[in-house]
Write an enzyme that holds these catalytic residues in place. Structure first.
Site, PDB file in Angstrom:
ATOM      1  N   LYS A   1       0.790  -1.291   0.043  1.00  0.00           N
ATOM      2  CA  LYS A   1       0.004   0.028  -0.033  1.00  0.00           C
ATOM      3  C   LYS A   1       0.874   1.177  -0.046  1.00  0.00           C
ATOM      4  O   LYS A   1       0.422   2.229  -0.818  1.00  0.00           O
ATOM      5  CB  LYS A   1      -0.785   0.252   1.029  1.00  0.00           C
ATOM      6  CG  LYS A   1      -1.787  -0.984   1.452  1.00  0.00           C
ATOM      7  CD  LYS A   1      -2.729  -0.886   2.598  1.00  0.00           C
ATOM      8  CE  LYS A   1      -2.276  -0.826   3.963  1.00  0.00           C
ATOM      9  NZ  LYS A   1      -1.819  -1.865   4.337  1.00  0.00           N
TER      10      LYS A   1
ATOM     11  N   ARG B   1     -10.596   0.225   7.845  1.00  0.00           N
ATOM     12  CA  ARG B   1      -9.886  -1.100   8.265  1.00  0.00           C
ATOM     13  C   ARG B   1     -11.030  -1.774   8.717  1.00  0.00           C
ATOM     14  O   ARG B   1     -10.854  -3.269   8.883  1.00  0.00           O
ATOM     15  CB  ARG B   1      -9.011  -1.007   9.207  1.00  0.00           C
ATOM     16  CG  ARG B   1      -7.580  -0.643   8.854  1.00  0.00           C
ATOM     17  CD  ARG B   1      -6.812  -1.797   8.367  1.00  0.00           C
ATOM     18  NE  ARG B   1      -5.542  -1.794   8.865  1.00  0.00           N
ATOM     19  CZ  ARG B   1      -4.307  -1.211   8.640  1.00  0.00           C
ATOM     20  NH1 ARG B   1      -4.334  -0.059   7.904  1.00  0.00           N
ATOM     21  NH2 ARG B   1      -3.067  -1.675   9.232  1.00  0.00           N
TER      22      ARG B   1
ATOM     23  N   ARG C   1      11.276  -7.242   6.008  1.00  0.00           N
ATOM     24  CA  ARG C   1      11.439  -5.865   6.016  1.00  0.00           C
ATOM     25  C   ARG C   1      12.294  -5.132   7.027  1.00  0.00           C
ATOM     26  O   ARG C   1      12.228  -5.326   8.228  1.00  0.00           O
ATOM     27  CB  ARG C   1       9.754  -5.304   5.852  1.00  0.00           C
ATOM     28  CG  ARG C   1       9.783  -3.567   5.993  1.00  0.00           C
ATOM     29  CD  ARG C   1       8.630  -3.300   5.368  1.00  0.00           C
ATOM     30  NE  ARG C   1       7.589  -3.653   6.275  1.00  0.00           N
ATOM     31  CZ  ARG C   1       6.163  -3.280   6.109  1.00  0.00           C
ATOM     32  NH1 ARG C   1       5.750  -2.866   5.087  1.00  0.00           N
ATOM     33  NH2 ARG C   1       5.279  -3.394   7.104  1.00  0.00           N
TER      34      ARG C   1
ATOM     35  N   ARG D   1      10.724  -2.815  12.239  1.00  0.00           N
ATOM     36  CA  ARG D   1       9.348  -1.951  12.835  1.00  0.00           C
ATOM     37  C   ARG D   1       8.880  -2.823  13.734  1.00  0.00           C
ATOM     38  O   ARG D   1       8.725  -4.171  13.802  1.00  0.00           O
ATOM     39  CB  ARG D   1       8.027  -2.081  11.866  1.00  0.00           C
ATOM     40  CG  ARG D   1       7.789  -0.396  11.209  1.00  0.00           C
ATOM     41  CD  ARG D   1       7.074  -0.384   9.970  1.00  0.00           C
ATOM     42  NE  ARG D   1       5.465  -0.910  10.555  1.00  0.00           N
ATOM     43  CZ  ARG D   1       4.502  -0.950   9.693  1.00  0.00           C
ATOM     44  NH1 ARG D   1       4.620  -0.230   8.623  1.00  0.00           N
ATOM     45  NH2 ARG D   1       3.273  -1.319  10.164  1.00  0.00           N
TER      46      ARG D   1
ATOM     47  N   ARG E   1      -2.138  -9.546  12.951  1.00  0.00           N
ATOM     48  CA  ARG E   1      -2.458  -8.392  11.859  1.00  0.00           C
ATOM     49  C   ARG E   1      -3.173  -9.040  10.630  1.00  0.00           C
ATOM     50  O   ARG E   1      -4.212  -8.499  10.426  1.00  0.00           O
ATOM     51  CB  ARG E   1      -1.190  -7.673  11.345  1.00  0.00           C
ATOM     52  CG  ARG E   1      -0.782  -6.750  12.432  1.00  0.00           C
ATOM     53  CD  ARG E   1       0.792  -6.125  12.106  1.00  0.00           C
ATOM     54  NE  ARG E   1       1.006  -5.297  11.191  1.00  0.00           N
ATOM     55  CZ  ARG E   1       2.040  -5.285  10.449  1.00  0.00           C
ATOM     56  NH1 ARG E   1       3.064  -5.776  10.739  1.00  0.00           N
ATOM     57  NH2 ARG E   1       2.299  -4.285   9.352  1.00  0.00           N
TER      58      ARG E   1
HETATM   59  P1  AMP Z   1      -0.108   0.103   8.735  1.00  0.00           P
HETATM   60  O1  AMP Z   1       1.128   0.932   8.700  1.00  0.00           O
HETATM   61  O2  AMP Z   1      -1.135   0.664   7.762  1.00  0.00           O
HETATM   62  O3  AMP Z   1       0.034  -1.156   8.522  1.00  0.00           O
HETATM   63  O4  AMP Z   1      -0.717   0.205  10.340  1.00  0.00           O
HETATM   64  C1  AMP Z   1       0.166   0.027  11.391  1.00  0.00           C
HETATM   65  C2  AMP Z   1      -0.777  -0.149  12.733  1.00  0.00           C
HETATM   66  O5  AMP Z   1      -1.532   0.959  13.059  1.00  0.00           O
HETATM   67  C3  AMP Z   1      -2.109  -1.168  12.274  1.00  0.00           C
HETATM   68  O6  AMP Z   1      -1.598  -2.722  12.480  1.00  0.00           O
HETATM   69  C4  AMP Z   1      -2.957  -0.737  13.438  1.00  0.00           C
HETATM   70  O7  AMP Z   1      -2.590  -1.256  14.697  1.00  0.00           O
HETATM   71  C5  AMP Z   1      -3.018   0.662  13.378  1.00  0.00           C
HETATM   72  N1  AMP Z   1      -3.940   1.204  12.141  1.00  0.00           N
HETATM   73  C6  AMP Z   1      -3.588   2.019  11.064  1.00  0.00           C
HETATM   74  N2  AMP Z   1      -4.525   2.228  10.388  1.00  0.00           N
HETATM   75  C7  AMP Z   1      -5.664   1.654  11.287  1.00  0.00           C
HETATM   76  C8  AMP Z   1      -7.162   1.791  11.140  1.00  0.00           C
HETATM   77  N3  AMP Z   1      -7.996   2.433   9.942  1.00  0.00           N
HETATM   78  N4  AMP Z   1      -7.892   1.451  12.047  1.00  0.00           N
HETATM   79  C9  AMP Z   1      -7.216   0.714  13.288  1.00  0.00           C
HETATM   80  N5  AMP Z   1      -5.967   0.620  13.402  1.00  0.00           N
HETATM   81  C10 AMP Z   1      -5.275   1.203  12.368  1.00  0.00           C
END
Ligand code: AMP
Length: 216
Positions: free
Chosen positions: A13, A88, A127, A160, A171
């Protein structure tokens, strides 16, 4: 044009979003980036989100609602936005529709980056990133020349916190349970376009670009 990009963790993404932003005048809104920034700065949102993020769980919808309302109140989104990693949950998707309706806006297209879990596991657990310049590596697919050191700036590479196998498992489960219903929600509106995200980065982006060219 208002776009959403949806995909499991590691589907690409962030990479696709960066390229879209480079080619089209859209504002990139990544809830993951906003939350990481909030955690880094120790803000109230960051303090609330931190534990969920480290465990790989979704941050509660109420917290996300507040950061989205704040973000959409800024004028720059009038040019069009690209939401990355949001919504999400189906709840967030319904909420977003309500928020956008108030602002006389709507989602025009949802790009779904489709990929198998096995591919994702290698992408995610391999990663590494440079905290100094942001360059991203992968120990399987794109290793740095010297292990643990950034080729570009010499920074020490890090993983990370949520890129470990335990957190990834959670996740992926969260993704299948909560985010797939989001795709079904938008499919009913007939605005979802699926892209095979197992291809190379250039091939994935070519497919995305073809979709976008048809919309503009
Ligand atoms: P990402 O970088 O998009 O993979 O997001 C990293 C983490 O942030 C996710 O595993 C969630 O814990 C939190 N997160 C990001 N976006 C959302 C969302 N729209 N709703 C809930 N948690 C989120």
């Amino acid at each position: 044009m208002n776009l959403l990009i949806i995909g499991a963790p590691g589907a690409g993404k962030g990479t696709v979003s960066d390229r879209i932003i480079n080619d089209y005048e859209l504002v990139h809104v990544s809830t993951g980036d906003m939350l990481r920034e909030a955690v880094k700065n120790g803000t109230p949102v960051g303090l609330q989100a931190q534990g969920y993020m480290n465990r790989g769980e979704l941050v509660p919808d109420e917290v996300i609602h507040d950061i989205i309302v704040e973000r959409l109140s800024r004028d720059d989104v009038d040019a069009g936005f690209l939401f990355d990693g949001y919504p999400r949950t189906k709840n967030q998707a319904v909420d977003l529709d309500e928020i956008l309706k108030q602002l006389d806006k709507k989602v025009d297209c949802v790009i779904d980056l489709d990929i198998d879990d096995e591919d994702l596991i290698k992408r995610i657990t391999g990663r590494r990133l440079c905290p100094d310049c942001g360059e991203i590596y992968n120990i399987y697919y794109k290793p740095s020349k010297t292990e643990g050191i950034c080729d570009k700036c010499g920074g020490t590479l890090i993983q990370r916190k949520d890129d470990n196998p335990d957190s990834l498992k959670v996740r992926l489960e969260e993704y299948h349970k909560n985010t797939q219903p989001v795709i079904e929600y938008y499919e009913k509106m007939d605005i979802v376009r699926h892209v095979d995200a197992s291809m190379s980065k250039d091939e994935v982006y070519d497919s995305v670009k073809n979709i976008l060219e048809g919309l503009y």
